[in-house]
Design a protein around this motif. Structure first.
Motif, short mmCIF file in Angstrom:
data_model
loop_
_atom_site.label_atom_id
_atom_site.label_comp_id
_atom_site.label_asym_id
_atom_site.label_seq_id
_atom_site.Cartn_x
_atom_site.Cartn_y
_atom_site.Cartn_z
N LEU A 64 -22.19 -47.21 -2.04
CA LEU A 64 -20.87 -47.75 -1.62
C LEU A 64 -20.41 -47.26 -0.24
CD1 LEU A 64 -18.96 -47.83 -5.19
CD2 LEU A 64 -20.22 -49.64 -4.07
N GLN A 95 -20.90 -54.54 -8.23
CA GLN A 95 -19.83 -54.01 -7.12
C GLN A 95 -19.98 -54.43 -5.66
OE1 GLN A 95 -20.49 -50.20 -8.76
NE2 GLN A 95 -18.34 -49.84 -9.33
N LEU A 96 -21.32 -54.28 -5.36
CA LEU A 96 -21.66 -54.61 -4.13
C LEU A 96 -21.24 -55.97 -3.62
CD1 LEU A 96 -24.75 -52.70 -3.59
CD2 LEU A 96 -22.88 -52.03 -2.50
#
Length: 233
Positions: A64, A95-96
């Motif tokens: 991240l 999430q990415l």
């Protein structure tokens, strides 16, 4: 080890440094918990004039941070990272793609499972290839994903089709999702679940959303009820 594995092993001892960005280059971040794999991939990929590795990471937290700083076009993502279960990278994929909608995630893994391929697509991945794919196929997949196309090696595509055509309707939950689901059944809040499982409240929310999606539920209570009917808890 076959395919890119042989080439990576042969090149691991000589790793070129990052090149200066050039017009039209595809910027790549490599995510794998083994440094020798990352170094080998860098060596293989940077033989291509249009591919540039701009960062590496071994964990979700590192990924991240690196992606935010390097602003790559592509993340080449392994599903098995240094901590967590065998599909920790799947959560990271979601999430990415949520944080960086224009980012192309290409899963590169040893796991060949139709359910995982479908799950990766649901989480925003644009492609899925296994690690013993040859270099030409891997480069082709990276370029396709950079063009915002989907790309799967032949075995991953076949596994995905087989999974989608499977008569089984039982949802596939990861071990972490099952653990969260069991705590939901006890009426725990996201904060309490996080404390009990030693994960952040944000991560709990992520898992709860996935659980509800997979079970076709619109509430936590409905998810628990549906799971109990399927004897998942």
């Amino acid at each position: 080890m076959t395919g890119i594995g042989n080439e990576m092993a042969a090149q691991a001892g000589s790793v070129p440094g990052p090149r200066e960005p050039e017009t039209g280059q595809v910027r790549i971040v490599l995510v794998d918990d083994h440094a020798i794999v990352r170094h080998g991939l860098r060596s293989v990929l940077e033989r291509e004039d249009d591919l540039q590795v701009v960062g590496e990471a071994a964990t979700a937290a590192e990924t991240l941070a690196v992606v935010s700083g390097a602003e790559p076009d592509i993340v080449l993502l392994d599903l098995k990272l240094s901590t967590g279960d065998n599909t920790e990278g799947m959560q990271l994929c979601g999430q990415l793609t949520e944080l960086h909608p224009d980012l192309g995630v290409l899963v590169l893994t040893t796991f060949l499972d139709g359910g995982l391929v479908v799950d990766a697509i649901h989480r925003g991945a644009r492609g899925y290839v296994v690690k013993d794919v040859d270099t030409t196929e891997l480069v082709r997949s990276i370029r396709a994903v950079a063009r915002r196309e989907s790309s799967f090696d032949s075995r991953s595509a076949a596994a995905m089709v087989e999974s989608m055509n499977s008569p089984s309707s039982e949802p596939r939950l990861t071990e972490r999702e099952l653990n969260v689901l069991r705590q939901l059944a006890h009426g725990l809040s996201n904060r309490d679940i996080g404390a009990k499982l030693f994960i952040s409240e944000t991560t709990v929310k992520f898992h709860v959303r996935n659980i509800m999606r997979k079970l076709g539920a619109t509430s936590r209570a409905e998810a628990v009820y549906g799971a109990s009917k399927l004897r998942l808890i």
